[in-house]
Design an enzyme around this catalytic site. Structure first.
Site, PDB file in Angstrom:
ATOM      1  CD  GLU A 107     -24.824  29.708  30.343  1.00 26.01           C
ATOM      2  OE1 GLU A 107     -25.336  28.963  31.103  1.00 26.01           O
ATOM      3  OE2 GLU A 107     -24.369  29.250  29.229  1.00 26.01           O
TER       4      GLU A 107
ATOM      5  NE  ARG B 237     -24.690  32.552  13.285  1.00 22.89           N
ATOM      6  CZ  ARG B 237     -25.298  32.056  12.336  1.00 22.89           C
ATOM      7  NH1 ARG B 237     -26.366  32.546  11.543  1.00 22.89           N
ATOM      8  NH2 ARG B 237     -24.175  31.314  11.586  1.00 22.89           N
TER       9      ARG B 237
END
Lengths: 308, 280
Positions: A55, A164
């Protein structure tokens, strides 16, 4: 009511933006499916950058792509979009004034069973502290889609937070979405609820119940945490004199603190906070977790009732 | 060479004067690494990189240079000023309040020639990759050149970037590692050694070169060599330099990484580096 995950709103809008503008590029750190970026990747393979599980490198590459005049959207979980890469965002993006859109899924408790390693509850605080960073936390699928398109038009670094689970869709695709402008979902006179993200739906459910008890609630959806819609919040606080803030985040560093800072300096108002109380989360189902950590509809109702 | 060896040596001598004078004036900054990288920066900006002044922030059609080891800002600022990015006079403002010449390079103050803030180490190569990827999308054939310190390679992010560039065959990316073997706390091999740096890059699918970074002729030979390569791998030049090069009492010691010379030391340093192009 139809339910859809907010991350799909991001993925669908990203794909549409990719069709509209060749300057839109996307980066992902091995979570293409989870971030709903597959459609973009398949349609524009040369504008999609798979960085692997790396990342920090992703944030740097995004900074470089922005330097070259592209509009990069990075995608990974909220935990890895913020804490994992804070210094990369701070130096290579925020301080360097790069037009990077940091798009973060699986924020908060409602990611569920993966547990506390992945349930970041500090990301709003981390991001809102960075000078020049815009922080957006939409409430449902439709609004996440609108928000993704709005941050594309905005010039400057943005943190876009979504989640989510499948969540009720209660805003319209045709609603107005302006960064930094609160959305009024209920008009009321006794108590103001300021909610953000998934907690807007929780708050909306509480409004109906409280109305039946004779408590008139004004509900503002604070989809933009920074810049804060100071005018809307102050006006509502002046009208009701009582403000409750609901967020899926630590109370420390979240929307509640931003509102407390605003009100205490301009119009001291009685406040209550619904949020996580200096604690990590755990594995469980989204609604079970919201209940255990004090973010359920009944928690909101009880706190509203307990105002003087 | 487009510029004669004699001229490059003149510029280098003047740049070294600029470095020690800038650091002395505010009694802060990083002379050691700056002096060691004088030849490479003078060479890049006077004989190698293709750029415009004022340059376009997006670098389209230009070679883009990123200084990842941002603490050697004195040499970067001197070279930028002397090729015309901004007035020489502005070197007087280095590290002072309201200056565009921040302690570490920054973009907020809009200093021409700087495209990204650096200083927190390990981030420049990733940014360079993004620029190289952008150039690929734009069918822009120019190179992206990133200078990094050797100690900086202890940052994990560097290896994420090295892995990415090798995997994606970014052959228009050129990394230069300033291998001076020193870092703040001592010799790099004592603090956290690399053992075989060249083979590490090679195993990540990079084309590797080595050179003496304080010798213009060798720098030129190496740059010509890598330029003529038709390989499809990213390139790295591991450049041996001496920290503090050009000032005898600073040479080869980590102690001059981040401290400023006093008045007497400044005089000595200036005597060793004649004024060739006029002090700022």
């Amino acid at each position: 009511m139809e339910q859809k995950d907010t991350r799909s709103g991001f993925g669908d809008a990203l794909y549409e933006l990719g069709q509209e503008d060749e300057k839109v590029v996307a980066l992902c750190a091995d979570l293409t499916g989870s971030l709903k970026m597959t459609k973009f990747k398949d349609a524009f393979p040369n504008r999609f950058f798979q960085v692997g599980i790396a990342e920090q490198n992703m944030m740097g590459i995004a900074s470089g792509l922005a330097t070259s005049g592209f509009i990069p959207f990075t995608g990974t979980f909220a935990n890895f979009s913020t804490g994992r890469v804070y210094d990369q965002i701070r130096q290579s993006i925020a301080y360097s004034e790069k037009n990077v859109k940091i798009c973060a899924s699986h924020a908060g408790l409602t990611l569920g069973e993966d547990g506390a390693t992945h349930q970041i509850l500090e990301d709003i605080g981390l991001m809102k502290m960075l000078p020049g960073m815009t922080v957006v936390n939409p409430c449902d699928y439709n609004q996440t889609k609108l928000a993704t398109k709005a941050i594309y038009k905005h010039i400057g670094p943005v943190y876009l937070r979504f989640g989510r689970p499948k969540w009720p869709i209660f805003t319209k695709e045709t609603d107005e979405f302006v960064i930094g402008k609160a959305q009024k979902l209920a008009e009321g006179t006794d108590v103001t609820i300021l909610a953000t993200g998934h907690m807007v739906w929780q708050s909306l459910q509480s409004v109906e119940i409280l109305e039946k008890e004779g408590i008139s609630v004004e509900l503002l959806n604070i989809h933009t945490i920074k810049p804060l819609d100071k005018v809307a919040i102050l006006n509502s606080a002046k009208k009701t004199g009582r403000v409750l803030v609901a967020e899926e985040h630590q109370k420390s560093g979240g929307l509640g603190e931003s509102v407390a800072s605003l009100l205490s300096q301009n119009y001291p108002t009685k406040m209550k906070l619904v949020g996580v109380n200096d604690s990590f989360g755990e594995s469980g189902k989204p609604l079970e977790l919201l209940e255990k950590y004090g973010l359920s509809v009944s928690d909101i109702i009880q706190k509203v009732r307990s105002f003087d | 060479m487009n510029v004669s060896l004699q001229q490059l040596n003149k510029i280098a001598s003047q740049t070294r004067r600029d470095i020690v004078r800038m650091v002395h004036a505010v009694q802060s900054g990083h002379p050691g690494g700056s002096l060691g990288c004088t030849e490479i920066l003078v060479y890049l900006f006077n004989n190698y990189l293709k750029y415009r002044i004022p340059n376009h922030q997006n670098g389209e059609g230009e070679d883009v240079f990123i200084l990842s080891n941002g603490h050697i800002s004195p040499v970067f600022y001197s070279v930028l000023a002397r090729v015309g990015f901004f007035e020489l006079d502005e070197l007087n403002t280095f590290r002072k309040l309201n200056s565009r010449l921040q302690g570490h390079p920054a973009v907020k103050e809009k200093l021409p020639g700087v495209r990204v803030a650096t200083g927190s180490l390990g981030q420049g190569l990733s940014v360079g990759i993004g620029i190289a990827e952008g150039k690929k999308l734009n069918n822009d054939n120019r190179q992206t050149v990133v200078l990094m310190g050797d100690g900086e390679l202890q940052e994990g992010q560097c290896w994420e970037a090295i892995m990415y560039a090798g995997h994606n065959k970014l052959h228009k990316l050129l990394a230069i590692v300033d291998f001076n073997g020193q870092q703040i706390d001592g010799a790099t091999k004592e603090i956290m050694g690399f053992n075989e740096l060249k083979s590490k890059f090679a195993s990540f699918a990079w084309e590797t070169y080595e050179m003496d970074g304080n010798n213009f002729e060798e720098i030129h030979r190496t740059f010509e060599e890598q330029k003529s390569s038709d390989g499809n791998k990213p390139r790295v030049i591991i450049m041996k330099t001496e920290m503090g090069n050009g000032v005898d009492f600073m040479m080869g010691s980590h102690k001059w990484h981040g401290i400023a010379p006093n008045d007497e030391q400044l005089e000595q340093a200036l005597q060793q580096n004649p004024e060739t192009l006029g002090d700022y």
